[in-house]
Design a protein around this motif. Sequence first.
Motif, PDB file in Angstrom:
ATOM      1  N   ASN A  75       0.860  -1.162   0.000  1.00  0.00           N
ATOM      2  CA  ASN A  75       0.000   0.000   0.000  1.00  0.00           C
ATOM      3  C   ASN A  75       0.908   1.227   0.000  1.00  0.00           C
ATOM      4  O   ASN A  75       1.663   1.450   0.946  1.00  0.00           O
ATOM      5  N   GLU A  81       1.273  -2.114   5.186  1.00  0.00           N
ATOM      6  CA  GLU A  81       0.296  -3.026   4.583  1.00  0.00           C
ATOM      7  C   GLU A  81       0.873  -3.552   3.281  1.00  0.00           C
ATOM      8  O   GLU A  81       1.244  -2.776   2.400  1.00  0.00           O
ATOM      9  N   SER A 105      -3.886  -7.998   0.610  1.00  0.00           N
ATOM     10  CA  SER A 105      -2.960  -7.505   1.610  1.00  0.00           C
ATOM     11  C   SER A 105      -3.189  -8.232   2.925  1.00  0.00           C
ATOM     12  O   SER A 105      -4.164  -8.976   3.093  1.00  0.00           O
ATOM     13  N   ARG A 109      -7.489  -6.375   2.178  1.00  0.00           N
ATOM     14  CA  ARG A 109      -7.883  -5.484   1.090  1.00  0.00           C
ATOM     15  C   ARG A 109      -7.226  -5.920  -0.221  1.00  0.00           C
ATOM     16  O   ARG A 109      -6.204  -6.605  -0.234  1.00  0.00           O
ATOM     17  N   LEU A 111      -5.031  -5.298  -3.160  1.00  0.00           N
ATOM     18  CA  LEU A 111      -3.964  -4.463  -3.683  1.00  0.00           C
ATOM     19  C   LEU A 111      -4.015  -4.412  -5.201  1.00  0.00           C
ATOM     20  O   LEU A 111      -3.810  -3.362  -5.811  1.00  0.00           O
ATOM     21  N   MET A 204      -5.543  -0.092  -5.501  1.00  0.00           N
ATOM     22  CA  MET A 204      -5.277   1.051  -4.620  1.00  0.00           C
ATOM     23  C   MET A 204      -3.903   1.573  -4.995  1.00  0.00           C
ATOM     24  O   MET A 204      -3.214   0.967  -5.821  1.00  0.00           O
ATOM     25  N   ILE A 206      -0.247   1.596  -5.120  1.00  0.00           N
ATOM     26  CA  ILE A 206       0.641   0.505  -4.730  1.00  0.00           C
ATOM     27  C   ILE A 206       2.090   0.791  -5.103  1.00  0.00           C
ATOM     28  O   ILE A 206       2.383   1.433  -6.112  1.00  0.00           O
ATOM     29  N   THR A 255     -11.496  -2.422   0.476  1.00  0.00           N
ATOM     30  CA  THR A 255     -10.640  -1.482  -0.250  1.00  0.00           C
ATOM     31  C   THR A 255     -11.379  -0.185  -0.532  1.00  0.00           C
ATOM     32  O   THR A 255     -10.841   0.913  -0.348  1.00  0.00           O
TER      33      THR A 255
END
Length: 265
Positions: A75, A81, A105, A109, A111, A204, A206, A255
């Motif tokens: 993250n 994360e 993750s 969530r 990724l 998200m 990354i 997410t």
Amino acid sequence: MSTATTAGAKAHARAQESATPVTRPDPPEGVDPASVTWSEIVAGGGYAHAVLAPGTLLELTDLDGDACAGLLLYNALETHERLNVADTVKVQWQVYTAAGQILLSDQGRALATVVGDTSGRHDSFFGVSSRDRNERRYGDGSPQGPSPAGRELFKLAAAKHGLGPRDIPPALTFFQGVRIAADGTPEFLGSAGAGATLRLRADMPIVVLIANTAHPRDSREAYTCGRLGVVAWRPGSDVPTAEQGPEARRAYRNTSDYLRARGLS
């Protein structure tokens, strides 16, 4: 050209620009070159890294048929994360990477999501090689040596983002397959051949770390790893994902809630 003086060192350094031209893979068919945000060819025994925005597509290509792309994701907003391979396979009841798989993750969530795959030869069991293992196998495992270990290259890539050795979890590897037989014996399948691709969508912001090194289960005597093509781009519209189960829907919801709370969706 002498580098004994400042002027000589400067001239030598500048001469490298024409001596080593930069080569990049072509964007996938139909992709506007102006939308490309990351493009490079990673040599065998090399590494790469980047930060990608949500919605970005990332395509990896086994250019020669011998690439083995170790992948780690973090993250980018909170790098504690990160990719959890165990949860990725356990929560989705599937140990073999294929289109539709979410890379989860350690916070549950998404990724990234696998949205395309023409290889089918991947591994979620063995991760990347260690320095000790490569020293015993090939005589050297240092990142600058002839047979770099995947973990050593991950250390270099991670350092570019303020991360240290303790921040490197188990990785997924792509383009060199492993299957587990009914009796629990691992079978190394090798490559699907040159030109195979794997496409991911960032779900998200990354951090992406890639180490392109020989697979730990590769039985060939010589250290063997081919070139890896890397292209990331911003698509013009959302990329659909195949129908998935409740585990996937929960990960996407987690997410979405995370991004909305931070004003990112």
